[in-house]
Design a protein around this motif. Structure first.
Motif, PDB file in Angstrom:
ATOM      1  N   SER A 397       0.832  -1.209   0.000  1.00  0.00           N
ATOM      2  CA  SER A 397       0.000   0.000   0.000  1.00  0.00           C
ATOM      3  C   SER A 397       0.862   1.253   0.000  1.00  0.00           C
ATOM      4  N   ALA A 398       1.968   1.199   0.748  1.00  0.00           N
ATOM      5  CA  ALA A 398       2.853   2.357   0.850  1.00  0.00           C
ATOM      6  C   ALA A 398       3.453   2.705  -0.505  1.00  0.00           C
ATOM      7  N   ARG A 399       3.773   1.682  -1.279  1.00  0.00           N
ATOM      8  CA  ARG A 399       4.440   1.923  -2.563  1.00  0.00           C
ATOM      9  C   ARG A 399       3.535   2.681  -3.527  1.00  0.00           C
ATOM     10  N   LEU A 400       2.214   2.633  -3.284  1.00  0.00           N
ATOM     11  CA  LEU A 400       1.293   3.388  -4.123  1.00  0.00           C
ATOM     12  C   LEU A 400       1.450   4.891  -3.912  1.00  0.00           C
ATOM     13  N   GLN A 401       2.117   5.278  -2.807  1.00  0.00           N
ATOM     14  CA  GLN A 401       2.316   6.696  -2.504  1.00  0.00           C
ATOM     15  C   GLN A 401       3.550   7.276  -3.185  1.00  0.00           C
ATOM     16  N   LEU A 402       4.340   6.432  -3.859  1.00  0.00           N
ATOM     17  CA  LEU A 402       5.589   6.897  -4.459  1.00  0.00           C
ATOM     18  C   LEU A 402       5.352   7.517  -5.827  1.00  0.00           C
ATOM     19  N   THR A 403       6.271   8.385  -6.230  1.00  0.00           N
ATOM     20  CA  THR A 403       6.244   8.903  -7.593  1.00  0.00           C
ATOM     21  C   THR A 403       6.640   7.758  -8.540  1.00  0.00           C
ATOM     22  N   PRO A 404       6.283   7.844  -9.819  1.00  0.00           N
ATOM     23  CA  PRO A 404       6.670   6.779 -10.765  1.00  0.00           C
ATOM     24  C   PRO A 404       8.175   6.519 -10.777  1.00  0.00           C
ATOM     25  N   GLU A 405       8.966   7.594 -10.674  1.00  0.00           N
ATOM     26  CA  GLU A 405      10.417   7.418 -10.699  1.00  0.00           C
ATOM     27  C   GLU A 405      10.897   6.670  -9.450  1.00  0.00           C
ATOM     28  N   GLN A 406      10.348   7.065  -8.277  1.00  0.00           N
ATOM     29  CA  GLN A 406      10.738   6.385  -7.042  1.00  0.00           C
ATOM     30  C   GLN A 406      10.311   4.922  -7.075  1.00  0.00           C
ATOM     31  N   ALA A 407       9.080   4.692  -7.538  1.00  0.00           N
ATOM     32  CA  ALA A 407       8.574   3.320  -7.585  1.00  0.00           C
ATOM     33  C   ALA A 407       9.409   2.449  -8.513  1.00  0.00           C
ATOM     34  N   THR A 408       9.789   3.007  -9.664  1.00  0.00           N
ATOM     35  CA  THR A 408      10.595   2.240 -10.621  1.00  0.00           C
ATOM     36  C   THR A 408      11.956   1.910 -10.032  1.00  0.00           C
ATOM     37  N   PHE A 409      12.598   2.903  -9.431  1.00  0.00           N
ATOM     38  CA  PHE A 409      13.921   2.685  -8.856  1.00  0.00           C
ATOM     39  C   PHE A 409      13.858   1.681  -7.710  1.00  0.00           C
ATOM     40  N   GLU A 410      12.837   1.833  -6.860  1.00  0.00           N
ATOM     41  CA  GLU A 410      12.683   0.906  -5.734  1.00  0.00           C
ATOM     42  C   GLU A 410      12.440  -0.517  -6.243  1.00  0.00           C
ATOM     43  N   PHE A 448      19.458  -0.064  -0.822  1.00  0.00           N
ATOM     44  CA  PHE A 448      17.998  -0.083  -0.696  1.00  0.00           C
ATOM     45  C   PHE A 448      17.553   0.577   0.612  1.00  0.00           C
ATOM     46  N   GLU A 449      18.246   0.257   1.707  1.00  0.00           N
ATOM     47  CA  GLU A 449      17.907   0.865   2.995  1.00  0.00           C
ATOM     48  C   GLU A 449      18.028   2.385   2.926  1.00  0.00           C
ATOM     49  N   GLN A 450      19.072   2.878   2.276  1.00  0.00           N
ATOM     50  CA  GLN A 450      19.274   4.319   2.177  1.00  0.00           C
ATOM     51  C   GLN A 450      18.177   4.969   1.338  1.00  0.00           C
ATOM     52  N   VAL A 451      17.767   4.297   0.247  1.00  0.00           N
ATOM     53  CA  VAL A 451      16.695   4.828  -0.609  1.00  0.00           C
ATOM     54  C   VAL A 451      15.392   4.941   0.181  1.00  0.00           C
ATOM     55  N   ILE A 452      15.054   3.889   0.936  1.00  0.00           N
ATOM     56  CA  ILE A 452      13.815   3.888   1.715  1.00  0.00           C
ATOM     57  C   ILE A 452      13.830   4.998   2.753  1.00  0.00           C
ATOM     58  N   LYS A 453      14.962   5.175   3.431  1.00  0.00           N
ATOM     59  CA  LYS A 453      15.038   6.229   4.449  1.00  0.00           C
ATOM     60  C   LYS A 453      14.858   7.616   3.819  1.00  0.00           C
ATOM     61  N   THR A 454      15.413   7.818   2.625  1.00  0.00           N
ATOM     62  CA  THR A 454      15.253   9.093   1.924  1.00  0.00           C
ATOM     63  C   THR A 454      13.785   9.331   1.574  1.00  0.00           C
ATOM     64  N   ILE A 455      13.126   8.278   1.079  1.00  0.00           N
ATOM     65  CA  ILE A 455      11.705   8.398   0.703  1.00  0.00           C
ATOM     66  C   ILE A 455      10.861   8.696   1.938  1.00  0.00           C
ATOM     67  N   ARG A 457      11.640  10.308   4.599  1.00  0.00           N
ATOM     68  CA  ARG A 457      11.780  11.708   5.016  1.00  0.00           C
ATOM     69  C   ARG A 457      11.012  12.653   4.095  1.00  0.00           C
ATOM     70  N   SER A 458      11.003  12.333   2.785  1.00  0.00           N
ATOM     71  CA  SER A 458      10.371  13.234   1.817  1.00  0.00           C
ATOM     72  C   SER A 458       8.902  12.923   1.569  1.00  0.00           C
ATOM     73  N   ASN A 459       8.441  11.739   2.016  1.00  0.00           N
ATOM     74  CA  ASN A 459       7.075  11.321   1.724  1.00  0.00           C
ATOM     75  C   ASN A 459       6.447  10.739   2.990  1.00  0.00           C
ATOM     76  N   PRO A 460       5.900  11.570   3.876  1.00  0.00           N
ATOM     77  CA  PRO A 460       5.325  11.076   5.134  1.00  0.00           C
ATOM     78  C   PRO A 460       4.188  10.073   4.933  1.00  0.00           C
ATOM     79  N   GLN A 461       3.441  10.213   3.818  1.00  0.00           N
ATOM     80  CA  GLN A 461       2.352   9.266   3.558  1.00  0.00           C
ATOM     81  C   GLN A 461       2.886   7.849   3.426  1.00  0.00           C
ATOM     82  N   TYR A 462       4.016   7.722   2.757  1.00  0.00           N
ATOM     83  CA  TYR A 462       4.650   6.405   2.609  1.00  0.00           C
ATOM     84  C   TYR A 462       4.966   5.827   3.985  1.00  0.00           C
TER      85      TYR A 462
END
Length: 883
Positions: A397-410, A448-455, A457-462
């Motif tokens: 469900s959280a991944r639905l909150q990501l931008t297309p670029e973030q979702a693709t990279f993740e 991957f851990e670093q990417v998730i932590k960045t997201i 911080r920038s995306n509280p909904q996630y």
């Protein structure tokens, strides 16, 4: 010179000055030309010392970052001994956060680097951390082999008394698991002698602490108290003091000195959190404050023991305030478990904590039972099960909150990690490819851990979606049950008692039963359930065991007839095969429509799958299999699919050689209803469940890399798709659970080696009743009832029909605009529109006679024409492939 001064500062515990010197050293390497003047080995040493100093002042995040950087540089320098040191302390810090699986992997990599650099110290330090990780996740046999070998190696090396003593402590732990007190004490006394010889105060303290702990474990309370107090006199480290106070508190609790025990716990917590955090024995620290500290496993252990002390205090005092303190303290411990789980990434580490904290939930439920608090009891029931599955679905469900670029990279990172995990599984641990793959896997996991932590911080909904695991309230559950005209039955099987709870739209009830009686009934029931020959030859014993379980789980609850959702503890078994009578078959299939959920929380959180699939039905039936798979032919499976497809407007069948693994992966994610008529293989031994296709097989672990599924219902018409390893506190890791991880809300699964013909019959009857708009659980109940109405004597046995279960959302299939759901309403609409057209045309002037080939006259052809016109006008709204 700066590095040497930093080391001197560190020895004097002047960590700020040490860190400043080291950062100055690191800055040299950013200067132009530094690669000519400076040795890279010194940069690795700088990162090691930086991490060591950060760790010494408990700044573990900064320490881990420093060690990661040191490893990154050191991996390019095979002979650098500092690389293995970075690995060893990084592994230690990772263990301190509860990530034992990852710590073991880091330590193995550190051993390799120590061996390459011919560095005994680094090699042994990492070996010790590997043993620690294996002990913590209770890989006892492997840990025993490793610790014996490590001790033998350490004895042969000069100057290794310190590490030898630490290894002996772990050997003592392993021997205690075999109840070998003599062996435990022999290890501990030798470790104490070595530490005293080295004059290491902290290690001496650890020796006394362990002597106290193991005497406590073997119920020698006087000796345990004496050694614990001796340990306290040596303790300078706050975490050592915490552990000692915890031991003392538990000793006093066992002696029924409850106030003294609570004071000991308070002293330990105050030492870690500060005196203001815990101002009295009846005060609890704020969860957010605990979240900031390391070594949470020690604090969880203390808070759990404190809750148990309050519970036992209540049993003596009968003071309701003591019982309330117990429930509040258990809830705090549960919050801490959440925090630890969120910080972990390794599944084995998470499963270890689910198992280790199981006693906590049993005691918490007992406290709620004693207080009559159904709301809190339901909370702990839910938090005791399927938490990792909930986490995974929250993540979807959280991944639905990501931008297309973030979702693709993740997604790309996830797929790469999954690929590397599978590759690592397939190559020899002794090969060069294994080491290379492991190194890359660790790098990708860190990235991957670093990417998730960045997201986050920038995306509280996630962040909110990912970590939202609060169970629903009883009132919310009851509202749902009202809409479904259903009841819920949930139970917890503890070490000392069985707790059963019912929830209906209007009431709740919680009972406690002896667990031994339940275990005995299950031991008799399950073997007879799964084999037709045994069920037939020992039918009286089967009925007796079936009725015994009915009397323990259902009869006291007085459930109304109709739909019942079961949230079991651990594994599933068919409730409709329970009998009201011990003398004659009165199975519950006649009274109840059962469905099963991993937890009520999952049921209520699941949103209806968006009706966006390309087609309504996918059927997969290999019939015959590649010779290398060794699977027998499934005669008639393709014919059964042909019957099922007639109930759907659009469908794809993959049969014979077309039923490939790739074909399934291509079509299944965009299909609303999927049926697999094939073979599966699973058991409870720990072997990974697999699903067979015509050309190859699919492992359970591979499902985690699948794309997003829009499937509403998956029908696993294969043997044992609901069977797997039962992980205490989490449930059975089966193929059905694997598909649930993909977000598929409803799964029809099997519990044993079902026979083909009854399975095909029941499944097709199930589809027929689904087409009539029935909820899935009622559709399955009616399918089984109709099967039994025409079945011969032997096929009346539950073996033939009870092994098919519905897991997940029991509601009717959501409308997709196809014939299966629209026919009744569409017929009425078309009829009304046809009548309207007919009446309109009768009012119009007469037209010229029709051509000779049209001979119909009167109202019927006009009505047919009106229906045709109406139908054509609706075509654009029905959806593609409906013409």
């Amino acid at each position: 010179m700066l590095l040497k001064r930093a080391k001197a500062y560190s020895n004097e515990k002047i960590y700020d000055k040490a860190i400043a010197d080291i950062n100055n050293v690191i800055s040299f390497y950013a200067r132009p030309g530094s690669h000519v003047e400076l040795k890279k080995e010194s940069l690795v040493e700088a990162y090691y010392r930086l991490g060591y100093n950060h760790g010494s002042r408990f700044d573990f995040k900064e320490a881990s970052d420093a060690f990661k950087k040191g490893v990154a540089v050191g991996e390019t320098l095979p002979g650098c001994r500092w690389t293995s040191y970075c690995y060893s302390i990084w592994a230690y810090i990772t263990s301190a956060s509860g990530e034992y699986q990852r710590a073991t992997e880091l330590a193995e990599q550190g051993m390799l680097r120590g061996k390459t650099a011919n560095d005994v110290d680094g090699y042994l330090e990492n070996w010790y951390e590997k043993v620690r990780g294996l002990c913590e996740i209770e890989e006892n046999s492997t840990a025993e082999t490793e610790v014996v070998a490590a001790i033998a190696f350490a004895r042969q090396q000069p100057g290794q008394a310190f590490i030898l003593a630490k290894l002996l402590l772990f050997q003592a732990r392993l021997r205690s698991r075999r109840q070998d007190l003599t062996g435990v004490l022999r290890c501990l006394y030798e470790a104490k002698r070595l530490n005293e010889m080295e004059k290491d105060t902290e290690a001496i303290c650890e020796s006394y602490l362990n002597l106290g702990f193991y005497h406590l474990k073997f119920n020698k309370l006087i000796e345990a108290e004496r050694y614990s107090k001796q340990a306290l006199s040596f303790a300078d480290n706050t975490y050592l003091r915490l552990r000692i106070q915890n031991n003392l508190g538990y000793i006093y609790q066992r002696q029924n000195q409850f106030l003294k025990a609570l004071a000991a716990y308070q002293a330990g917590l105050s030492g870690i959190l500060g005196t203001g955090a815990v101002s009295g024995i009846d005060k609890l620290p704020e969860p957010q404050l605990i979240r900031l500290v390391s070594h949470k496993e020690f604090i969880i252990s203390m808070i759990q023991d404190k809750a148990e002390t309050w519970l036992n205090f209540y049993k003596t005092s009968r003071n309701p305030a003591h019982l309330q303190q117990a429930m509040d303290t258990y809830q705090l411990a549960d919050r801490m478990i959440d925090y630890m789980r969120w910080e972990q990434t390794g599944t084995l580490s998470k499963l270890y904590w689910r198992k280790k904290t199981r006693k906590l939930y049993e005691q918490a439920i007992e406290a709620c039972y004693l207080s009559g608090n159904s709301q809190k009891a339901f909370y702990f029931f839910e938090k005791s099960r399927a938490v990792l599955l909930t986490d995974k679905l929250n993540e979807l469900s959280a991944r639905l909150q990501l931008t297309p670029e973030q979702a693709t990279f993740e997604q790309e990172l996830r797929e790469r990690i999954n690929y590397l995990q599978l590759k690592l599984f397939s190559v020899s641990p002794k090969s060069t490819a294994y080491q290379k793959t492991r190194t890359e896997l660790m790098a990708r996991q860190t990235e991957f851990e670093q990417v998730i932590k960045t997201i986050e911080r920038s995306n509280p909904q996630y962040y909110r979606y990912k970590y939202d695991n609060t169970p629903p309230s009883l009132s919310k559950l009851q509202s749902y049950l009202t809409t479904q005209a259903a009841s819920l039955l949930t139970y917890f099987v503890g070490d000392s008692a069985l707790y059963v709870m019912k929830v209906t739209p209007t009431e709740t009830k919680l009972i406690r039963r002896p667990v031994d009686q339940y275990a005995q009934s299950m031991q008799q029931f399950l073997p007879l359930l799964e084999k037709s020959s045994m069920q037939l030859s020992e039918y009286d014993a089967f009925l007796k065991a079936s009725n015994s379980l009915y009397r323990q789980l259902l009869e006291p609850m007085l459930l109304p007839g109709g739909r019942v959702i079961v949230s079991p503890e651990g594994f599933f078994f068919p409730f409709d095969a329970l009998s009201r009578s011990a003398r004659q078959p009165q199975f519950l299939i006649d009274s109840y429509a059962f469905s099963y959920v991993y937890s009520a929380s999952l049921l209520l959180k699941q949103k209806p799958v968006a009706v966006t699939g390309d087609q309504d039905f996918l059927g997969v039936a290999p019939v015959t299999f590649a010779s290398s798979l060794g699977q027998p032919t499934l005669i008639g499976s393709d014919v059964a699919l042909e019957q099922a497809r007639r109930l759907f407007a659009s469908s794809t069948l993959l049969t014979q050689q077309a039923a490939t693994r790739q074909g399934f992966r291509q079509h299944a994610p965009t299909t609303r209803v999927v049926q697999l008529l094939t073979h599966a293989d699973a058991d409870s031994s720990g072997r990974e469940p697999v699903l067979y296709f015509a050309d190859s097989l699919l492992h359970l672990s591979e499902l985690q890399a699948e794309q997003e599924f829009h499937t509403q219902l998956l029908v696993l018409s294969a043997c044992k798709t609901g069977i797997g390893t039962n992980q205490q506190g989490e449930g059975v890791f089966s193929l059905a659970r694997g598909f649930a991880l993909l977000g598929i809300p409803s799964i029809l699964t099997t519990l044993w080696s079902v026979e083909n013909k009854p399975t095909y019959e029941i499944t097709n009857l199930f589809f027929k009743h689904l087409a009539d708009g029935l909820p899935k659980d009622l559709a399955l109940q009616k399918a089984k009832q109709e099967f039994l109405a025409t079945a011969g004597d032997e096929r009346q046995l539950p073996y033939h029909w009870a092994g098919i279960l519905l897991i997940g959302n029991p509601e009717p299939l959501h409308s997709s605009g196809n014939w299966m759901y629209l026919l009744p309403g569409l017929g009425i609409v078309l009829l009304l529109m046809g009548v309207w057209v007919y009446r309109k045309q009768r009012k119009q002037p007469q037209r010229p006679p029709a051509p000779a080939y049209v001979s119909f006259r009167g109202p019927l052809p006009t009505l047919v024409s009106g229906l045709q016109t109406a139908f054509q006008s609706l075509l654009p709204h029905i959806g593609r492939s409906r013409t």
